[in-house]
Structure formats: structure tokens, C-alpha cells
Design an enzyme around this catalytic site. Structure first.
Site, short mmCIF file in Angstrom:
data_model
loop_
_atom_site.label_atom_id
_atom_site.label_comp_id
_atom_site.label_asym_id
_atom_site.label_seq_id
_atom_site.Cartn_x
_atom_site.Cartn_y
_atom_site.Cartn_z
CB SER A 276 52.07 -16.31 4.26
OG SER A 276 52.25 -17.32 5.24
CD GLU A 289 50.09 -18.76 -6.61
OE1 GLU A 289 50.72 -19.77 -6.29
OE2 GLU A 289 49.80 -17.86 -5.80
#
Ligand code: ARG
Length: 448
Positions: A276, A289
Site C-alpha cells: 500500500s 482481485e
């Protein structure tokens, strides 16, 4: 001037050229287009529809054009509309009048139907190979973790203990069906439409079977209108791509759950996770994802193509040019997804202790406790009720079924004896499910 410019007295507006042209997306079929033209020209020479030596020159020049395209020496023009006319224009530029004979007995309508079939045939083969790799990886992962026990779920609530390998092999079955769907789809599309002409067939004595054979196709289409109007094969490819993505997306969803802190069943390799930009602790399952997310666009491709086709009168309509971007996107997306997804699985760490501990919680052995009573003479419905009461009691006293003393067991039913502990052990719950297709180690070995 356009190759079809004879009856026109004005140049095409440049807006129309841009709108009409498909070269920016159909250029990728250059090889199939040239292979088809080589087969067609060879047949024209053999049938003496054009002089034999002209067919030889056409074939030779087409091969040179192919090599030049592959060497990056050719720039396609929007003006020439599509890959078919770009190649023909190059041919005519190089050998003049002889090149003008190539399109005898052929229309772009049967030509494009052929090219797309040849292109998708290769895509089916490539994707089959990728699925084979994926199934091999699943098989290896299952073998390596053959006896790891995890909780099986229904409604995402813990249900019964299962082997992790059994869970993996469920996906292997889905992918095996996808492989068989791809092979069937390939079989249906591997039929040559050349000879259908624009729509009604052709007046020349073509040898359609010879062309099909040269192209390694399994036969020729039997109705010329259908030959040029059919896009079922492209829709089928989109459907199989959707199915592959749907399976992959379900699997991806599980990987995402399993790699969460809450589950902790697996850990993705650092090389197959991302971080992140703000939260230093994060390790995200982006590959899974994206596999899940890209499923949406592949469904979109299928629906778009079905919708393009739904109102079209026979035979060819220019709407059908819209088939390519959809089906190309679907196969491109699957081809991007499968290899990275396979490697992500291959490099993933399996936390077998965490899985086992999760299976020990949540009363996953309650069915087996009920089966114990049934084996000792109680009707199943009554056994279900007794164990239901035991579960309620255990929830209240914060323990698992196997944590109860034999005295506690007997307070619910006199049928309980000391062998209840073995009967509800995880190994027993798994290995007694020894029916064909069950989760018992025996059966999973059979599947493998
Ligand atoms: N580029 C066209 C397509 O992809 C080729 C066929 C054109 N045929 C026609 N009659 N204009 O569909």
C-alpha cells in the site's frame, strides 16, 4: 482509390474512413489472412481458374509479405480499411495485375469468417495449454498437501471438515470441464466457410475441400448464407472464456479470504502480492482481485457480442465487424490471467496448522456425532435433535463437542460410549466419507 472504388465518383469522407476501418484491431489476424489466401490461391491454380504460374507467384509474394510484416517492415493503412484489403493492396503493389487475380471466387465476407476461425482455433489451443498448466499446478499442490484438513463451508459457515486437497481438486474438475468445452468449441469452429462467397456461393469451380484440407480444417460449411453470417463460434469462445473466468473468480475470492488475517489459511508469496502507498503493514492479494475483477469485462464481451448479433438479418452486415474487439478482449484477458494466477498458486504457502485449528472450531464434527448415534440405533431425525441440543450446550459452556466428559455425553443420550471421541475426531470425520467423490484420503488419492 479504394479497391472497390469503381462505382463511386467521390472519395470517402475521412470521418467515414476512420469509422469504417477495422485495421487497428484486425491487423492481428495478418498471418491467418495470408494463410487463407495462400490456400485459396493454390486452389485457384490447381483448378485452372487462374493460370498455375500466377498462383505460384501470388503464393510466393504472399509469403514475402508475411515475412515483411513479421520483420516490422509493413505499415498498414486506414485507407485500405481492414487486414484483408491491406494484404491484397500490398500484393497488387508488388506484382500488379497478377495480384488482382487473388480475390477471384472469394468475398471479404467468407474471408473474414475464415480468418476469425483460424485465429480463434489457435487461441483455443493456447488457452488449453494454459489450463493444462493450471491443472498440473493444482494437482501438485493437492499431492503435496494431501492430508491437510480444513473446514468445509456452506453459506460461508463452517460445515464439515474436508481435505484441503479435496477442495483444490474441485477446481481442477471445473477446469477439466473448461478444457473439454474448449476442445468442443474448437471442433465446431474448425470448418472452412471459403466458397460461400458474398452470400450465395460462387460460379467458379472451387475445390472447397482442398482448401479446408490445406488449412487443417475438418470440413466445409454446408450453407453459404450460414457460412458468412455465423458468429456462433466467436460467441461460444466468449462463453467458454466467461466460464473460465467465473471459475477463476470463485477461486480468487477464496484466496482473498484465505489470505486475510481473519482466516490465515494461506500466505501469498511476496512476488505475487502488492503493498500500500500509505499503510506500511499491508500485503494485498491484487492478483486474485484482478482475476476476479476482469471476469466482469469478459462477461461484458460475451453480452456485447450476443447483442450485436441478435437483430441481424441474413447474411453479412457490417455490424459483424464489431465481433473482433469483443472476442479478442475475452481471449486476451484469459491469456493474461491464467499464467499469473497459476504462478500465484504455485508459490503460495499453506498454513496447515491454522486450517486444522479452524476445522476444530465451529462444530464441524456435529454431523458425525449424529451419525454416531444413528449407528448405535437412533433414527437420524432424533439424533439431529440430540446433537443440536449438545451444540447449544457447548456454545453456552464455551467448549467443543469433544471437550465434553463422557458423563456430559450420557446426560444427553445413554447411547454414547467412550468411542464417541474417536468418532468425532477430524481424521475420522474426513476418512469415513469414503464414498466415490468423497473427501476421504482414499478417495482424494483416487481423484489425483
Ligand atoms: N472488416 C470486415 C469485418 O470485419 C470484413 C468484411 C467486410 N465485408 C463487407 N461486405 N464490407 O467484418
Amino acid at each position: 482509390m479504394k479497391l472497390w472504388g469503381g462505382r463511386f465518383s467521390k472519395e470517402t469522407d475521412s470521418l467515414v474512413d476512420d469509422f469504417n476501418s477495422s485495421i487497428r484491431f484486425d491487423a492481428r489476424m495478418y498471418r491467418q489472412d495470408i494463410e487463407g489466401s495462400i490456400a485459396h490461391a493454390t486452389m485457384l491454380g490447381k483448378q485452372e481458374i487462374i493460370p498455375y504460374e500466377n498462383s505460384v507467384l501470388i503464393v510466393k509474394t504472399l509469403n514475402e509479405i508475411l515475412a515483411d510484416i513479421e520483420d516490422g517492415k509493413v505499415e498498414f493503412s486506414v485507407d485500405a480499411e481492414d487486414i484483408h484489403m491491406n494484404v491484397e493492396k500490398l500484393l497488387i503493389e508488388r506484382i500488379g495485375d497478377v495480384g488482382k487475380q487473388l480475390h477471384t471466387g472469394r468475398s471479404r465476407n467468407d474471408q473474414v469468417a475464415l480468418d476469425l476461425r483460424l485465429y480463434l482455433r489457435e487461441q483455443c489451443d493456447d488457452i488449453c495449454d494454459m489450463l493444462m498448466e493450471l491443472t498440473k499446478t493444482l494437482k501438485a499442490l493437492a499431492s503435496k498437501n494431501i492430508s491437510v484438513i480444513m473446514p468445509g463451508y456452506t453459506h460461508l459457515q463452517k460445515a464439515q471438515p474436508i481435505l484441503f486437497s479435496h477442495h483444490l481438486l474441485a477446481y481442477l474438475e471445473m477446469y477439466r470441464r473448461d478444457i473439454s468445452r474448449l476442445r468442443e468449441c474448437r471442433e465446431r469452429l474448425n470448418i472452412s466457410p471459403l466458397g460461400s462467397g458474398a452470400l450465395a456461393g460462387t460460379t467458379y469451380p472451387l475445390d472447397r475441400e482442398y482448401v479446408a484440407e490445406m488449412l487443417n480444417m475438418d470440413g466445409v460449411t454446408v450453407n453459404s448464407l450460414d457460412g458468412v453470417s455465423d458468429r456462433d463460434f466467436a460467441i461460444e469462445v466468449c462463453f467458454v472464456m466467461s466460464m473460465i473466468m467465473m471459475h477463476t473468480s470463485r477461486f480468487a475470492e477464496e484466496i482473498i479470504l484465505w489470505s486475510s488475517n481473519e482466516f490465515g489459511f494461506v500466505e501469498l508469496d511476496d512476488a505475487f502480492s502488492t503493498g500500500s502507498s500509505i499503510m506500511p503493514q499491508k500485503k494485498n492479494p491484487d492478483v486474485a482481485e484482478l482475476a476476479r475483477g476482469k471476469t466482469g469485462r469478459v462477461y461484458g464481451d460475451l453480452i456485447a457480442l450476443l447483442t450485436v448479433m441478435k437483430g441481424l438479418p441474413l447474411a453479412y452486415n457490417k455490424d459483424m465487424q464489431e465481433d473482433k474487439e469483443q472476442v479478442f478482449d475475452a481471449v486476451d484477458t484469459v491469456k493474461m490471467t491464467l499464467p499469473v494466477f497459476t504462478k500465484m498458486l504455485d508459490t503460495m504457502t499453506v498454513n496447515s496448522e491454522t486450517m486444522r485449528n479452524a476445522a476444530l472450531k465451529g462444530f464441524t464434527n456435529a454431523t458425525d456425532a449424529a451419525d454416531y448415534l444413528v449407528k448405535n440405533g437412533m433414527p437420524f431425525r432424533d439424533a439431529h435433535k440430540v446433537i443440536g441440543e449438545i451444540v447449544a450446550y457447548c456454545i453456552k459452556s464455551n467448549k467443543a463437542i469433544e471437550d465434553m466428559s463422557i458423563g456430559e455425553f450420557k446426560s444427553f443420550s445413554e447411547l454414547f460410549e467412550n468411542d464417541i471421541y474417536e468418532a468425532v475426531s477430524l481424521e475420522n470425520c474426513v476418512n469415513l466419507r469414503d464414498v466415490t467423490g468423497g473427501t476421504a484420503t482414499n478417495q482424494v488419492k483416487q481423484q489425483l
